[in-house]
Structure formats: C-alpha cells, structure tokens
Design a protein around this motif. Structure first.
Motif, PDB file in Angstrom:
ATOM      1  N   ARG A  67      -0.481   0.130  -0.192  1.00  0.00           N
ATOM      2  CA  ARG A  67      -1.389  -0.954  -0.577  1.00  0.00           C
ATOM      3  C   ARG A  67      -2.781  -0.711   0.011  1.00  0.00           C
ATOM      4  NH1 ARG A  67       0.610  -6.134  -1.396  1.00  0.00           N
ATOM      5  NH2 ARG A  67      -1.586  -6.707  -1.572  1.00  0.00           N
ATOM      6  N   ALA A  68      -2.847  -0.196   1.235  1.00  0.00           N
ATOM      7  CA  ALA A  68      -4.148   0.097   1.845  1.00  0.00           C
ATOM      8  C   ALA A  68      -4.885   1.176   1.059  1.00  0.00           C
ATOM      9  CB  ALA A  68      -3.960   0.525   3.298  1.00  0.00           C
ATOM     10  N   LEU A  69      -4.156   2.149   0.541  1.00  0.00           N
ATOM     11  CA  LEU A  69      -4.792   3.213  -0.236  1.00  0.00           C
ATOM     12  C   LEU A  69      -5.329   2.688  -1.562  1.00  0.00           C
ATOM     13  CD1 LEU A  69      -2.334   6.144   0.505  1.00  0.00           C
ATOM     14  CD2 LEU A  69      -4.779   6.123   1.040  1.00  0.00           C
ATOM     15  N   THR A  70      -4.629   1.758  -2.193  1.00  0.00           N
ATOM     16  CA  THR A  70      -5.180   1.178  -3.426  1.00  0.00           C
ATOM     17  C   THR A  70      -6.435   0.381  -3.116  1.00  0.00           C
ATOM     18  OG1 THR A  70      -3.801  -0.825  -3.337  1.00  0.00           O
ATOM     19  CG2 THR A  70      -2.897   1.077  -4.496  1.00  0.00           C
ATOM     20  N   LEU A  71      -6.446  -0.305  -1.971  1.00  0.00           N
ATOM     21  CA  LEU A  71      -7.655  -1.012  -1.554  1.00  0.00           C
ATOM     22  C   LEU A  71      -8.789  -0.036  -1.279  1.00  0.00           C
ATOM     23  CD1 LEU A  71      -9.164  -3.584  -0.575  1.00  0.00           C
ATOM     24  CD2 LEU A  71      -8.178  -3.152   1.687  1.00  0.00           C
ATOM     25  N   LEU A  72      -8.468   1.071  -0.635  1.00  0.00           N
ATOM     26  CA  LEU A  72      -9.464   2.093  -0.343  1.00  0.00           C
ATOM     27  C   LEU A  72     -10.048   2.674  -1.626  1.00  0.00           C
ATOM     28  CD1 LEU A  72     -10.914   3.953   1.673  1.00  0.00           C
ATOM     29  CD2 LEU A  72      -8.826   5.316   1.790  1.00  0.00           C
ATOM     30  N   ARG A  73      -9.205   2.876  -2.626  1.00  0.00           N
ATOM     31  CA  ARG A  73      -9.691   3.360  -3.922  1.00  0.00           C
ATOM     32  C   ARG A  73     -10.704   2.391  -4.529  1.00  0.00           C
ATOM     33  NH1 ARG A  73      -5.332   2.298  -7.782  1.00  0.00           N
ATOM     34  NH2 ARG A  73      -6.394   0.281  -7.659  1.00  0.00           N
ATOM     35  N   GLU A  74     -10.387   1.096  -4.506  1.00  0.00           N
ATOM     36  CA  GLU A  74     -11.298   0.103  -5.087  1.00  0.00           C
ATOM     37  C   GLU A  74     -12.583  -0.011  -4.276  1.00  0.00           C
ATOM     38  OE1 GLU A  74     -11.000  -1.551  -7.983  1.00  0.00           O
ATOM     39  OE2 GLU A  74      -9.204  -0.355  -8.329  1.00  0.00           O
ATOM     40  N   ALA A  75     -12.469   0.021  -2.948  1.00  0.00           N
ATOM     41  CA  ALA A  75     -13.661  -0.070  -2.098  1.00  0.00           C
ATOM     42  C   ALA A  75     -14.565   1.135  -2.295  1.00  0.00           C
ATOM     43  CB  ALA A  75     -13.243  -0.199  -0.641  1.00  0.00           C
ATOM     44  N   THR A  76     -13.973   2.327  -2.414  1.00  0.00           N
ATOM     45  CA  THR A  76     -14.766   3.534  -2.661  1.00  0.00           C
ATOM     46  C   THR A  76     -15.483   3.424  -3.998  1.00  0.00           C
ATOM     47  OG1 THR A  76     -13.163   4.870  -1.415  1.00  0.00           O
ATOM     48  CG2 THR A  76     -14.674   6.049  -2.860  1.00  0.00           C
ATOM     49  N   GLY A  77     -14.780   2.963  -5.029  1.00  0.00           N
ATOM     50  CA  GLY A  77     -15.395   2.813  -6.336  1.00  0.00           C
ATOM     51  C   GLY A  77     -16.503   1.776  -6.363  1.00  0.00           C
ATOM     52  N   GLN A  78     -16.435   0.793  -5.481  1.00  0.00           N
ATOM     53  CA  GLN A  78     -17.461  -0.243  -5.408  1.00  0.00           C
ATOM     54  C   GLN A  78     -18.633   0.170  -4.532  1.00  0.00           C
ATOM     55  OE1 GLN A  78     -19.022  -2.893  -6.874  1.00  0.00           O
ATOM     56  NE2 GLN A  78     -17.099  -4.017  -6.900  1.00  0.00           N
ATOM     57  N   GLY A  79     -18.530   1.324  -3.884  1.00  0.00           N
ATOM     58  CA  GLY A  79     -19.635   1.807  -3.063  1.00  0.00           C
ATOM     59  C   GLY A  79     -19.641   1.284  -1.639  1.00  0.00           C
ATOM     60  N   LEU A  80     -18.507   0.777  -1.161  1.00  0.00           N
ATOM     61  CA  LEU A  80     -18.428   0.304   0.216  1.00  0.00           C
ATOM     62  C   LEU A  80     -18.130   1.467   1.162  1.00  0.00           C
ATOM     63  CD1 LEU A  80     -16.283  -2.951  -0.154  1.00  0.00           C
ATOM     64  CD2 LEU A  80     -18.740  -2.660  -0.461  1.00  0.00           C
ATOM     65  N   ALA A  81     -18.637   1.373   2.379  1.00  0.00           N
ATOM     66  CA  ALA A  81     -18.234   2.306   3.427  1.00  0.00           C
ATOM     67  C   ALA A  81     -16.911   1.807   4.006  1.00  0.00           C
ATOM     68  CB  ALA A  81     -19.294   2.377   4.513  1.00  0.00           C
ATOM     69  N   VAL A  82     -15.999   2.724   4.280  1.00  0.00           N
ATOM     70  CA  VAL A  82     -14.678   2.349   4.785  1.00  0.00           C
ATOM     71  C   VAL A  82     -14.389   3.140   6.060  1.00  0.00           C
ATOM     72  CG1 VAL A  82     -12.234   2.096   4.268  1.00  0.00           C
ATOM     73  CG2 VAL A  82     -13.906   1.978   2.407  1.00  0.00           C
ATOM     74  N   LEU A  83     -14.074   2.435   7.114  1.00  0.00           N
ATOM     75  CA  LEU A  83     -13.670   3.043   8.380  1.00  0.00           C
ATOM     76  C   LEU A  83     -12.150   3.002   8.429  1.00  0.00           C
ATOM     77  CD1 LEU A  83     -16.228   1.180  10.688  1.00  0.00           C
ATOM     78  CD2 LEU A  83     -16.567   3.302   9.401  1.00  0.00           C
ATOM     79  N   TRP A  84     -11.516   4.179   8.563  1.00  0.00           N
ATOM     80  CA  TRP A  84     -10.056   4.190   8.561  1.00  0.00           C
ATOM     81  C   TRP A  84      -9.529   5.456   9.184  1.00  0.00           C
ATOM     82  CZ3 TRP A  84      -6.871   7.096   4.812  1.00  0.00           C
ATOM     83  CH2 TRP A  84      -7.632   7.911   3.968  1.00  0.00           C
ATOM     84  N   GLN A  85      -8.274   5.386   9.601  1.00  0.00           N
ATOM     85  CA  GLN A  85      -7.578   6.500  10.228  1.00  0.00           C
ATOM     86  C   GLN A  85      -6.400   6.894   9.353  1.00  0.00           C
ATOM     87  OE1 GLN A  85      -8.589   7.707  13.297  1.00  0.00           O
ATOM     88  NE2 GLN A  85     -10.201   6.177  13.531  1.00  0.00           N
ATOM     89  N   ALA A  86      -6.299   8.174   9.002  1.00  0.00           N
ATOM     90  CA  ALA A  86      -5.214   8.663   8.163  1.00  0.00           C
ATOM     91  C   ALA A  86      -4.156   9.353   9.011  1.00  0.00           C
ATOM     92  CB  ALA A  86      -5.750   9.622   7.105  1.00  0.00           C
TER      93      ALA A  86
END
Length: 224
Positions: free
Chosen positions: A81-100
């Motif tokens: 679910r976090a990865l789907t959120l990350l996909r949408e945030a990336t597409g919207q142009g947001l910066a995302v801080l995260w640890q993989a």
C-alpha cells in the motif's frame, strides 16, 4: 489455491494497511524547519489517488513514509500500500522521504526505479540506491488515456518501451489495478499480459499497476 478464509484475511489486511505519513508544505529541508510548514502525521485511509490529490491541493509538497517499505514479492500489505501511495505522490510531483528494504535483489532490477528514490535501500549494496538517485527523472514510467485505449511509456530500463492497451477486458482493469486487485479476481489474460510486460507488481495477494498517471506533461516531451 488459497482458502476463502485466507483470501478474506488477505483482503482485510490490505484494507487495514493504511499508510502513515508525515507532511510538509515545502520541498526545501530548510523551509520545512520553519514554523507552520510541518503538518504533522496523518494516516491516509482513502484511495491513494484521491488522498494524494487532496494533499497536493492543500499545499503539501513533501511527505515522509513513517515505516520502512519492503520491495520484494513477499512484502506485507503495509509496504505494498505504501508503494502505491509512493507511485501517486511521485506522479503528483511530491518529494517523498522513505527507506526501502530489499532481501532478494529486486531493487537492482529497476522495477521500481520510476518512483521517487529512497534515502537508502537496506539489504543491497550502497550503489543500488546511488544508481536509483542518479538515474531518476520524472515521468520515467507513465500511462495516459486516449479514446478507447491507454498508452504506457516506460523508460525504466534505458530505452523507450511503448505499450498500447486497447482490449476492453484489459482497459477495464487499469483503474482497479491502481488501488490493487485480488490476484484471484484478476482475469488470467490480463494478469499474463501485464506481468509479461512488467506493468504490475504482485504483493500481499494483490496485483497493482506500476506506471504512474500523467498529470503534467514534462518539457521537452520527447524525454518521456
């Protein structure tokens, strides 16, 4: 084949795995330290496309995923679910801080390298995260709708791969896959074709669409 009780448990786990994020009104780390720029933590309980659109409209420009995100096929529902959120945030142009986190080497295969790069990838050599950051650019793997078709433009692996989805059964699944579809409910032909093209990830009993929706066309467009 999983039992009905196992499928129900998987579905419940997916619904309950609402991503928790920390929010800011600016991309710049220095600006994020100013009074009023931090919006605190929030658990996002709705569809990820809707949630990210509302965050962007509210002025959010940076978010942090509060937990580590597992990339591999055995990732739990919370990471998927976090990865789907990350996909949408990336597409919207947001910066995302995260640890993989990666335990099977999948991070080096670049399946997720169209997503905003992580700060670090635990379980891989440092050059994996370094390469992800060095080669990332917006709109690396995107889709856009036309009349009766969906076009996917994919540059995750260097050269442009172009896919046109125009079969009704496949088109009908694109929107559902953006939120995740139970693998048992995904038609076999759709599953086969999208998996062969590398357009879906399969985690936590669900398949979800990897390409990002085009929201703003970059300039020059030929780089996409």
């Amino acid at each position: 084949m999983p039992s009905r009780s196992a499928e129900a448990a998987d579905a419940a786990a997916w619904r309950a795995a609402d991503p928790e994020v920390e929010l800011w009104l600016d991309y710049d780390p220095a600006a994020r330290e100013l009074p009023g720029y931090a919006l605190g933590r929030r658990r996002l309980r709705g569809p990820v496309q809707q949630e990210v659109t509302e965050l962007h409209r509210a002025g959010v420009r940076c978010l942090r995923l509060t937990g580590p995100v597992h990339l591999c096929a055995d990732a739990p529902a919370a990471s998927a679910r976090a990865l789907t959120l990350l996909r949408e945030a990336t597409g919207q142009g947001l910066a995302v801080l995260w640890q993989a986190v990666c335990t099977d080497g999948c991070a080096a295969r670049r399946r997720f390298h169209h997503l905003y790069p992580p700060e670090r990838v635990t379980g891989c050599a440092p050059e994996v995260a370094d390469g992800w950051r060095a080669t990332y650019y917006p709109s690396k793997c995107v889709f856009r709708r036309g009349p009766g078709f969906v076009e996917v433009r994919d540059r995750r692996f260097g050269t442009l791969e172009l896919f046109t989805i125009d079969e009704p059964g496949h088109l009908a699944q694109v929107e559902a896959l953006s939120e995740g579809v139970d693998l048992e409910l995904l038609p076999h032909a759709v599953h086969r074709d999208f998996a062969d093209a590398g357009l879906i990830a399969e985690q936590a009993g669900r398949a979800w669409f990897l390409p990002m929706r085009v929201r703003r066309w970059p300039f020059p467009s030929l780089t996409v």
